[in-house]
Design an enzyme around this catalytic site. Structure first.
Site, mmCIF file in Angstrom:
data_model
loop_
_atom_site.group_PDB
_atom_site.id
_atom_site.type_symbol
_atom_site.label_atom_id
_atom_site.label_comp_id
_atom_site.label_asym_id
_atom_site.label_seq_id
_atom_site.Cartn_x
_atom_site.Cartn_y
_atom_site.Cartn_z
ATOM 1 N N GLY A 1 -11.808 1.071 7.908
ATOM 2 C CA GLY A 1 -12.480 0.740 6.651
ATOM 3 C C GLY A 1 -13.188 -0.604 6.708
ATOM 4 O O GLY A 1 -12.701 -1.546 7.338
ATOM 5 N N MET B 1 -1.056 2.317 7.871
ATOM 6 C CA MET B 1 0.340 1.877 7.727
ATOM 7 C C MET B 1 1.003 2.631 6.564
ATOM 8 O O MET B 1 2.036 2.204 6.050
ATOM 9 C CB MET B 1 0.402 0.373 7.520
ATOM 10 N N GLY B 2 0.372 3.702 6.122
ATOM 11 C CA GLY B 2 0.992 4.528 5.084
ATOM 12 C C GLY B 2 0.758 4.010 3.683
ATOM 13 O O GLY B 2 -0.127 3.183 3.459
ATOM 14 N N ALA B 3 1.578 4.497 2.720
ATOM 15 C CA ALA B 3 1.346 4.255 1.289
ATOM 16 C C ALA B 3 -0.113 4.625 0.998
ATOM 17 O O ALA B 3 -0.883 3.822 0.459
ATOM 18 C CB ALA B 3 1.658 2.813 0.906
ATOM 19 N N GLN C 1 2.178 -7.254 13.478
ATOM 20 C CA GLN C 1 1.027 -7.847 12.786
ATOM 21 C C GLN C 1 1.410 -8.556 11.485
ATOM 22 O O GLN C 1 0.557 -9.079 10.787
ATOM 23 C CB GLN C 1 -0.061 -6.804 12.528
ATOM 24 N N HIS D 1 -7.789 5.399 2.144
ATOM 25 C CA HIS D 1 -7.402 6.101 3.376
ATOM 26 C C HIS D 1 -7.981 7.526 3.383
ATOM 27 O O HIS D 1 -8.455 8.001 4.411
ATOM 28 C CB HIS D 1 -5.879 6.211 3.486
ATOM 29 N N HIS E 1 -3.733 5.947 -0.059
ATOM 30 C CA HIS E 1 -4.495 5.998 -1.311
ATOM 31 C C HIS E 1 -5.898 6.513 -1.003
ATOM 32 O O HIS E 1 -6.204 6.845 0.157
ATOM 33 C CB HIS E 1 -4.530 4.615 -1.971
ATOM 34 N N SER F 1 -2.898 -0.743 -0.476
ATOM 35 C CA SER F 1 -1.487 -0.399 -0.692
ATOM 36 C C SER F 1 -0.775 -1.523 -1.447
ATOM 37 O O SER F 1 0.179 -1.291 -2.181
ATOM 38 C CB SER F 1 -0.788 -0.174 0.648
ATOM 39 N N LEU G 1 -9.357 -0.693 -3.247
ATOM 40 C CA LEU G 1 -8.057 -0.032 -3.184
ATOM 41 C C LEU G 1 -7.271 -0.587 -2.000
ATOM 42 O O LEU G 1 -7.827 -0.823 -0.932
ATOM 43 C CB LEU G 1 -8.243 1.477 -3.031
HETATM 44 P P1 AMP Z 1 -3.886 0.086 6.278
HETATM 45 O O1 AMP Z 1 -2.985 1.244 5.996
HETATM 46 O O2 AMP Z 1 -3.950 -0.914 5.188
HETATM 47 O O3 AMP Z 1 -3.620 -0.534 7.628
HETATM 48 O O4 AMP Z 1 -5.347 0.684 6.363
HETATM 49 C C1 AMP Z 1 -5.670 1.720 7.255
HETATM 50 C C2 AMP Z 1 -7.161 1.873 7.321
HETATM 51 O O5 AMP Z 1 -7.654 2.204 6.021
HETATM 52 C C3 AMP Z 1 -7.879 0.586 7.743
HETATM 53 O O6 AMP Z 1 -8.951 0.914 8.624
HETATM 54 C C4 AMP Z 1 -8.394 0.044 6.451
HETATM 55 O O7 AMP Z 1 -9.558 -0.757 6.576
HETATM 56 C C5 AMP Z 1 -8.700 1.328 5.683
HETATM 57 N N1 AMP Z 1 -8.732 1.064 4.240
HETATM 58 C C6 AMP Z 1 -7.765 0.451 3.508
HETATM 59 N N2 AMP Z 1 -8.171 0.344 2.236
HETATM 60 C C7 AMP Z 1 -9.406 0.881 2.168
HETATM 61 C C8 AMP Z 1 -10.362 1.051 1.117
HETATM 62 N N3 AMP Z 1 -10.125 0.639 -0.116
HETATM 63 N N4 AMP Z 1 -11.537 1.658 1.418
HETATM 64 C C9 AMP Z 1 -11.809 2.079 2.685
HETATM 65 N N5 AMP Z 1 -10.944 1.942 3.710
HETATM 66 C C10 AMP Z 1 -9.761 1.350 3.455
#
Ligand code: AMP
Length: 287
Positions: free
Chosen positions: A149, A30-32, A61, A37, A34, A188, A186
């Site tokens: 993740g 979903m961006g932002a 969601q 990701h 770090h 967002s 970590l």
């Molecule tokens: P999100 O942008 O929050 O939807 O996350 C996108 C993907 O990155 C998802 O599969 C998350 O589980 C993974 N993710 C987010 N934070 C972390 C992290 N600290 N370590 C590993 N994977 C992560």
């Protein structure tokens, strides 16, 4: 790196690559972006010919409109980082591209209760939205491998179910949680913590570690949960749940000896920021 905004353009491009025998890896986000990701991008890049990253803040969601509105958006910085990590394709669709016929939930799928506990209980409709968007993204990207993740434990468990129910030919790769030096996972959402909240937030990781020790010392899950909730109840912090569950079915564990994989999952509020984290207390996930 190519940036693509339309799903039909992406699908055509991917089908062309597949004709050439190239393998496709996909990291939905979903961006932002770090380091969490980026660890997924790195792994995806190392295991596939083509690495696709999507950035799509999926409205379906979010069970609270304010959370959707406050969700950080950093498109330029994200694109720069993805270029640095040699991502091949950035897929950045508009809401109308993903939901051309409206956002109504239209999937017939029995998640066997995986979506009813923990995050599902506290965020009604959240996982329906996740399943809906990931199904669409998988249909569009036709990827061979999907990278997610461990940070979102319940999410990847549910996506595993989605893949098996629809008999999709994609392999889910779960990557370890990337943490800050003090152990905070970590996320967002961490950008929204005040300095004071951020300084104290490593308590979540410390309590998860401590739970593992308690389990090894023979404490019952009920006792561990009780202690963990007490430790997490601090000025500025408010634990929403702390559950010890089976690593595959997410059902509550009463006797750890009866389970191959045991996981502690928690959600903690600080101000209006909700942090989630988890730790495998026993066993190892089969991949
Ligand atoms: P999100 O942008 O929050 O939807 O996350 C996108 C993907 O990155 C998802 O599969 C998350 O589980 C993974 N993710 C987010 N934070 C972390 C992290 N600290 N370590 C590993 N994977 C992560």
């Amino acid at each position: 790196m190519k940036t693509i905004q339309h799903s039909d353009v992406l699908t055509n491009e991917i089908l062309e690559k597949k004709k050439q025998g190239l393998s496709i890896g996909f990291v939905p986000t979903m961006g932002a972006l770090h380091k969490g990701h980026f660890s997924l991008i790195r792994k995806c890049k190392s295991e596939n010919d083509i690495c696709i990253c999507s950035i799509f803040v999926n409205p379906t969601q979010f069970n609270q409109k304010s959370d959707l509105e406050k969700y950080p958006r950093t498109p330029e910085a994200d694109a720069d980082s993805l270029r640095t990590y040699n991502c091949d394709i950035l897929f950045a669709p508009a809401v109308e591209d993903i939901y051309p016929d409206g956002m109504e939930y239209d999937l017939e799928i029995d998640l066997e209760g995986l979506d009813e506990t923990m995050e599902g209980e506290k965020r009604p409709g959240h996982f329906k939205g996740v399943v809906q968007v990931v199904k669409r993204l998988l249909d569009i990207t036709r990827c061979d491998k999907l990278y997610m993740g461990q940070k979102d434990y319940q999410q990847f468990t549910i996506i595993n179910k989605l893949i098996s129910v629809f008999n999709m030919s994609v392999q889910l790769i779960v990557c370890p949680t990337e943490r800050a030096e003090d152990g905070l996972a970590l996320s967002s959402r961490n950008a929204r913590l005040t300095e004071k909240q951020r300084r104290k937030a490593s308590i979540i990781y410390r309590v998860l570690n401590q739970s593992k020790i308690w389990l090894e010392e023979g404490l019952s899950p009920v006792e561990i949960r009780y202690r963990a909730m007490e430790y997490l109840d601090l000025p500025l912090f408010h634990p929403e749940y702390f559950h010890i569950v089976d690593g595959y079915t997410l059902s509550r564990v009463s006797n750890p000896d009866n389970h191959k994989v045991v996981v502690a999952c928690t959600a903690v509020w600080t101000g209006d920021v909700r942090l989630i984290d988890n730790m495998i207390l026993k066993g190892q996930l089969n991949q």
